[in-house]
Design a protein around this motif. Structure first.
Motif, PDB file in Angstrom:
ATOM      1  N   HIS A 100       0.822  -1.203   0.000  1.00  0.00           N
ATOM      2  CA  HIS A 100       0.000   0.000   0.000  1.00  0.00           C
ATOM      3  C   HIS A 100       0.863   1.262   0.000  1.00  0.00           C
ATOM      4  CE1 HIS A 100       0.836   0.999   4.244  1.00  0.00           C
ATOM      5  NE2 HIS A 100       0.822  -0.311   4.467  1.00  0.00           N
ATOM      6  N   GLY A 101       0.217   2.413   0.126  1.00  0.00           N
ATOM      7  CA  GLY A 101       0.923   3.688   0.173  1.00  0.00           C
ATOM      8  C   GLY A 101       0.406   4.554   1.297  1.00  0.00           C
ATOM      9  N   TRP A 102       0.483   5.869   1.132  1.00  0.00           N
ATOM     10  CA  TRP A 102      -0.064   6.839   2.089  1.00  0.00           C
ATOM     11  C   TRP A 102      -1.026   7.756   1.333  1.00  0.00           C
ATOM     12  CZ3 TRP A 102      -0.856  11.929   2.863  1.00  0.00           C
ATOM     13  CH2 TRP A 102      -1.166  12.329   4.178  1.00  0.00           C
ATOM     14  N   PRO A 103      -2.181   8.120   1.879  1.00  0.00           N
ATOM     15  CA  PRO A 103      -2.640   7.901   3.245  1.00  0.00           C
ATOM     16  C   PRO A 103      -3.589   6.719   3.376  1.00  0.00           C
ATOM     17  CG  PRO A 103      -4.023   9.554   2.232  1.00  0.00           C
ATOM     18  CD  PRO A 103      -3.068   9.070   1.167  1.00  0.00           C
ATOM     19  N   ASP A 104      -3.282   5.621   2.736  1.00  0.00           N
ATOM     20  CA  ASP A 104      -4.118   4.444   2.893  1.00  0.00           C
ATOM     21  C   ASP A 104      -3.391   3.438   3.790  1.00  0.00           C
ATOM     22  OD1 ASP A 104      -2.779   4.569   0.043  1.00  0.00           O
ATOM     23  OD2 ASP A 104      -2.806   2.456   0.583  1.00  0.00           O
ATOM     24  N   SER A 105      -3.711   2.161   3.644  1.00  0.00           N
ATOM     25  CA  SER A 105      -3.182   1.124   4.522  1.00  0.00           C
ATOM     26  C   SER A 105      -3.367  -0.215   3.822  1.00  0.00           C
ATOM     27  CB  SER A 105      -3.941   1.128   5.853  1.00  0.00           C
ATOM     28  OG  SER A 105      -5.321   0.846   5.623  1.00  0.00           O
ATOM     29  N   TYR A 106      -3.106  -1.292   4.538  1.00  0.00           N
ATOM     30  CA  TYR A 106      -3.347  -2.605   3.951  1.00  0.00           C
ATOM     31  C   TYR A 106      -4.808  -2.765   3.527  1.00  0.00           C
ATOM     32  CZ  TYR A 106      -5.661  -4.396   8.213  1.00  0.00           C
ATOM     33  OH  TYR A 106      -6.536  -4.619   9.252  1.00  0.00           O
ATOM     34  N   TYR A 107      -5.682  -1.958   4.116  1.00  0.00           N
ATOM     35  CA  TYR A 107      -7.113  -1.962   3.789  1.00  0.00           C
ATOM     36  C   TYR A 107      -7.352  -1.559   2.333  1.00  0.00           C
ATOM     37  CZ  TYR A 107     -12.096  -0.813   4.644  1.00  0.00           C
ATOM     38  OH  TYR A 107     -13.466  -0.752   4.619  1.00  0.00           O
ATOM     39  N   GLY A 171       4.057   2.136  -2.050  1.00  0.00           N
ATOM     40  CA  GLY A 171       4.160   0.729  -2.447  1.00  0.00           C
ATOM     41  C   GLY A 171       4.906   0.549  -3.750  1.00  0.00           C
ATOM     42  N   MET A 172       4.831   1.551  -4.640  1.00  0.00           N
ATOM     43  CA  MET A 172       5.618   1.521  -5.870  1.00  0.00           C
ATOM     44  C   MET A 172       7.099   1.572  -5.551  1.00  0.00           C
ATOM     45  SD  MET A 172       7.592   3.940  -7.678  1.00  0.00           S
ATOM     46  CE  MET A 172       6.861   5.497  -7.197  1.00  0.00           C
ATOM     47  N   GLU A 173       7.482   2.473  -4.649  1.00  0.00           N
ATOM     48  CA  GLU A 173       8.892   2.600  -4.293  1.00  0.00           C
ATOM     49  C   GLU A 173       9.424   1.303  -3.687  1.00  0.00           C
ATOM     50  OE1 GLU A 173      10.827   4.976  -5.024  1.00  0.00           O
ATOM     51  OE2 GLU A 173       9.579   6.732  -5.397  1.00  0.00           O
ATOM     52  N   VAL A 174       8.626   0.683  -2.838  1.00  0.00           N
ATOM     53  CA  VAL A 174       9.036  -0.585  -2.232  1.00  0.00           C
ATOM     54  C   VAL A 174       9.161  -1.670  -3.299  1.00  0.00           C
ATOM     55  CG1 VAL A 174       8.361  -2.408  -0.618  1.00  0.00           C
ATOM     56  CG2 VAL A 174       8.007   0.000  -0.005  1.00  0.00           C
ATOM     57  N   THR A 175       8.195  -1.740  -4.195  1.00  0.00           N
ATOM     58  CA  THR A 175       8.213  -2.759  -5.241  1.00  0.00           C
ATOM     59  C   THR A 175       9.360  -2.530  -6.211  1.00  0.00           C
ATOM     60  OG1 THR A 175       5.806  -2.982  -5.046  1.00  0.00           O
ATOM     61  CG2 THR A 175       6.817  -3.874  -7.032  1.00  0.00           C
ATOM     62  N   LYS A 176       9.628  -1.271  -6.534  1.00  0.00           N
ATOM     63  CA  LYS A 176      10.748  -0.947  -7.414  1.00  0.00           C
ATOM     64  C   LYS A 176      12.069  -1.360  -6.769  1.00  0.00           C
ATOM     65  CE  LYS A 176      11.374   3.422  -8.541  1.00  0.00           C
ATOM     66  NZ  LYS A 176      11.150   4.744  -9.176  1.00  0.00           N
ATOM     67  N   ALA A 177      12.182  -1.159  -5.464  1.00  0.00           N
ATOM     68  CA  ALA A 177      13.389  -1.577  -4.746  1.00  0.00           C
ATOM     69  C   ALA A 177      13.510  -3.101  -4.740  1.00  0.00           C
ATOM     70  CB  ALA A 177      13.363  -1.036  -3.322  1.00  0.00           C
ATOM     71  N   LEU A 178      12.383  -3.788  -4.611  1.00  0.00           N
ATOM     72  CA  LEU A 178      12.406  -5.256  -4.629  1.00  0.00           C
ATOM     73  C   LEU A 178      12.978  -5.798  -5.930  1.00  0.00           C
ATOM     74  CD1 LEU A 178       9.033  -6.462  -3.041  1.00  0.00           C
ATOM     75  CD2 LEU A 178      11.314  -7.252  -2.415  1.00  0.00           C
ATOM     76  N   VAL A 179      12.497  -5.284  -7.069  1.00  0.00           N
ATOM     77  CA  VAL A 179      12.959  -5.820  -8.343  1.00  0.00           C
ATOM     78  C   VAL A 179      14.403  -5.429  -8.620  1.00  0.00           C
ATOM     79  CG1 VAL A 179      10.628  -5.862  -9.306  1.00  0.00           C
ATOM     80  CG2 VAL A 179      12.074  -3.886  -9.732  1.00  0.00           C
ATOM     81  N   VAL A 186      12.203 -12.193  -7.372  1.00  0.00           N
ATOM     82  CA  VAL A 186      10.980 -11.531  -7.831  1.00  0.00           C
ATOM     83  C   VAL A 186      10.752 -11.905  -9.294  1.00  0.00           C
ATOM     84  CG1 VAL A 186       9.746  -9.357  -8.119  1.00  0.00           C
ATOM     85  CG2 VAL A 186      11.358  -9.628  -6.221  1.00  0.00           C
ATOM     86  N   ALA A 187       9.681 -12.638  -9.545  1.00  0.00           N
ATOM     87  CA  ALA A 187       9.426 -13.162 -10.890  1.00  0.00           C
ATOM     88  C   ALA A 187       8.737 -12.153 -11.800  1.00  0.00           C
ATOM     89  CB  ALA A 187       8.577 -14.430 -10.798  1.00  0.00           C
ATOM     90  N   GLY A 188       8.116 -11.144 -11.228  1.00  0.00           N
ATOM     91  CA  GLY A 188       7.423 -10.132 -12.015  1.00  0.00           C
ATOM     92  C   GLY A 188       6.863  -9.077 -11.094  1.00  0.00           C
ATOM     93  N   ALA A 189       6.660  -7.876 -11.624  1.00  0.00           N
ATOM     94  CA  ALA A 189       6.171  -6.772 -10.794  1.00  0.00           C
ATOM     95  C   ALA A 189       5.183  -5.924 -11.578  1.00  0.00           C
ATOM     96  CB  ALA A 189       7.331  -5.912 -10.308  1.00  0.00           C
ATOM     97  N   HIS A 190       4.261  -5.314 -10.854  1.00  0.00           N
ATOM     98  CA  HIS A 190       3.257  -4.451 -11.485  1.00  0.00           C
ATOM     99  C   HIS A 190       3.225  -3.114 -10.770  1.00  0.00           C
ATOM    100  CE1 HIS A 190      -0.664  -2.844 -12.705  1.00  0.00           C
ATOM    101  NE2 HIS A 190      -0.523  -3.597 -13.777  1.00  0.00           N
ATOM    102  N   PHE A 191       3.046  -2.034 -11.575  1.00  0.00           N
ATOM    103  CA  PHE A 191       3.080  -0.676 -11.050  1.00  0.00           C
ATOM    104  C   PHE A 191       1.923   0.145 -11.601  1.00  0.00           C
ATOM    105  CE2 PHE A 191       7.387  -2.305 -11.373  1.00  0.00           C
ATOM    106  CZ  PHE A 191       7.963  -1.975 -10.149  1.00  0.00           C
ATOM    107  N   THR A 192       1.421   1.075 -10.769  1.00  0.00           N
ATOM    108  CA  THR A 192       0.458   2.062 -11.252  1.00  0.00           C
ATOM    109  C   THR A 192       1.098   3.446 -11.339  1.00  0.00           C
ATOM    110  OG1 THR A 192      -0.350   2.281  -8.971  1.00  0.00           O
ATOM    111  CG2 THR A 192      -1.584   0.831 -10.451  1.00  0.00           C
ATOM    112  N   ASP A 193       2.326   3.582 -10.886  1.00  0.00           N
ATOM    113  CA  ASP A 193       3.150   4.764 -11.103  1.00  0.00           C
ATOM    114  C   ASP A 193       4.593   4.309 -10.943  1.00  0.00           C
ATOM    115  OD1 ASP A 193       3.961   5.847  -8.059  1.00  0.00           O
ATOM    116  OD2 ASP A 193       2.016   4.835  -8.145  1.00  0.00           O
ATOM    117  N   VAL A 194       5.536   5.104 -11.415  1.00  0.00           N
ATOM    118  CA  VAL A 194       6.945   4.683 -11.364  1.00  0.00           C
ATOM    119  C   VAL A 194       7.865   5.768 -10.817  1.00  0.00           C
ATOM    120  CG1 VAL A 194       6.757   2.956 -13.210  1.00  0.00           C
ATOM    121  CG2 VAL A 194       7.290   5.345 -13.786  1.00  0.00           C
TER     122      VAL A 194
END
Length: 372
Positions: A100-107, A171-179, A186-194
């Motif tokens: 997730h990101g801010w100002p949201d949550s796992y919800y 969550g994008m920043e975290v996912t980008k760091a993961l890949v 990490v077999a594949g990743a998806h983003f809604t912003d970069v």
């Protein structure tokens, strides 16, 4: 599972009674006549929301909803990480971690859980709370440090050899760091912003579409970026008011959700007032608003540390650009990730998983099941 214990959301009645008292005793500041949302969060809208919060919103009902999916606390490098873990019903379900990101949550992802765990093309969903958010450890880390924790959570705590990842906003920043850091798992990743232009790019290397995107982003930051500047420079000064007043917290969260939108979109994006308030409540009952905004300061510091710079990896990436999101061109995304799918979506915005869950879930399924 290793070093993992079951978890249930259980907020004490004392916390709820205290919340009610604070809401009832709010000192309203007043607003400029006819200002609407032009000066920030509309007081008339917020007063109406608080009336609903006091008289109709039922936290215990929402708490039961949050507990309908399996939740756990994992010990990851000595930190407590809260996460939902829902197994897919397909025979070869793919492990997928959603951030997730801010100002949201796992919800943020609750609407797509049933959509992605049913059928033959399903996923084992892992939906953690970033440290400093929700029910995870109250500490602010950089996105790169969170990626390190996610890698351990998925491979050591949960035992997956490889997994998939998706996220937007922080969550994008975290996912980008993961890949970037862990392309072997990490077999594949998806983003809604970069990510966005920071004024450090060489204009000679940018296409006309990228230059236009940079101009649009600059205008947006001038109009709507105050929150990020405060978070990145003086998060502690802000934290006192947000942690003490539920109305201040709601106002600050609403101000960002409203950026580039209208009041009807605010509620539609979160599925209605109950869901909007539940997201705010997760910050309130855990007292994590301070650590959540502090993550911006932590990130700003590490951006200037060259040892933390991330390299583009060969992990296949899917990118979906929703219409109420910054409209970056494909070549901008290709600077950061290995784009194998780039789609302009027909509806939705920054909180697509909440606003258009069917569309978002199908985008994730079609991409991840197309790459291998």
């Amino acid at each position: 599972m290793k070093n993992v214990t079951e978890f249930k959301v259980a907020v004490s009645q004392q916390v709820l009674d205290d919340l009610k008292n604070r809401l009832q005793n709010t000192r309203w500041p007043g607003e400029a006549q006819g200002s609407g949302w032009d000066y920030g969060t509309s007081e008339s809208y917020l007063q109406d929301l608080v009336r609903y919060w006091l008289s109709e919103y039922d936290w215990r009902k929402q708490e039961s909803f949050l507990n309908q999916y399996p939740q756990y606390i994992a010990d990851v490098n000595g930190l407590k990480i809260h996460f939902q873990y829902i197994k897919g019903k397909g025979k070869n379900a793919k492990p997928l971690i959603l951030t997730h990101g801010w100002p949201d949550s796992y919800y943020r992802f609750h609407k797509i859980i049933p959509l992605l765990t049913e059928g033959d093309q399903s996923f084992d969903l892992v939906i953690p709370s970033i440290p400093g958010f929700g029910f995870s450890e109250k500490t602010a880390l950089s996105s790169g440090d969170v990626a390190d924790l996610w890698k351990i959570l998925m491979t050591e705590n949960l035992g997956y050899e490889k997994f998939y990842a998706a996220g937007g906003d922080i969550g994008m920043e975290v996912t980008k760091a993961l890949v970037s850091k862990y392309p072997d798992v990490v077999a594949g990743a998806h983003f809604t912003d970069v990510g966005y232009p920071r004024g450090q790019e060489d204009p000679a290397t940018m296409t006309e579409a990228e230059k236009k995107f940079a101009q649009d982003v600059q205008q947006w930051w001038y109009a709507e970026g105050a929150y990020a500047m405060v978070h990145s420079t003086k998060p502690q000064s802000l934290a006192y008011g947000l942690n003490d007043s539920p109305v201040a917290l709601a106002s600050w969260v609403l101000s960002f959700i409203n950026a580039g939108a209208t009041p009807d979109i605010i509620e539609r994006a979160f599925g209605g007032r109950d869901e909007l308030l539940t997201n705010i409540m997760i910050y309130w009952v855990t007292q994590t608003i301070a650590t959540s905004v502090r993550m911006y300061k932590t990130g700003a510091i590490t951006q200037w540390d060259n040892s933390q710079s991330l390299k583009k990896s060969n992990v296949p990436a899917g990118v979906a650009v929703f219409p109420r999101e910054a409209q970056f061109p494909k070549e901008w995304a290709e600077r950061f990730v290995n784009v194998v799918s780039f789609r302009k979506m027909g509806e939705g915005g920054h909180f697509a998983a909440l606003e258009v869950p069917d569309v978002f879930a199908e985008e994730l399924r079609s991409f991840f099941y197309s790459i291998n």
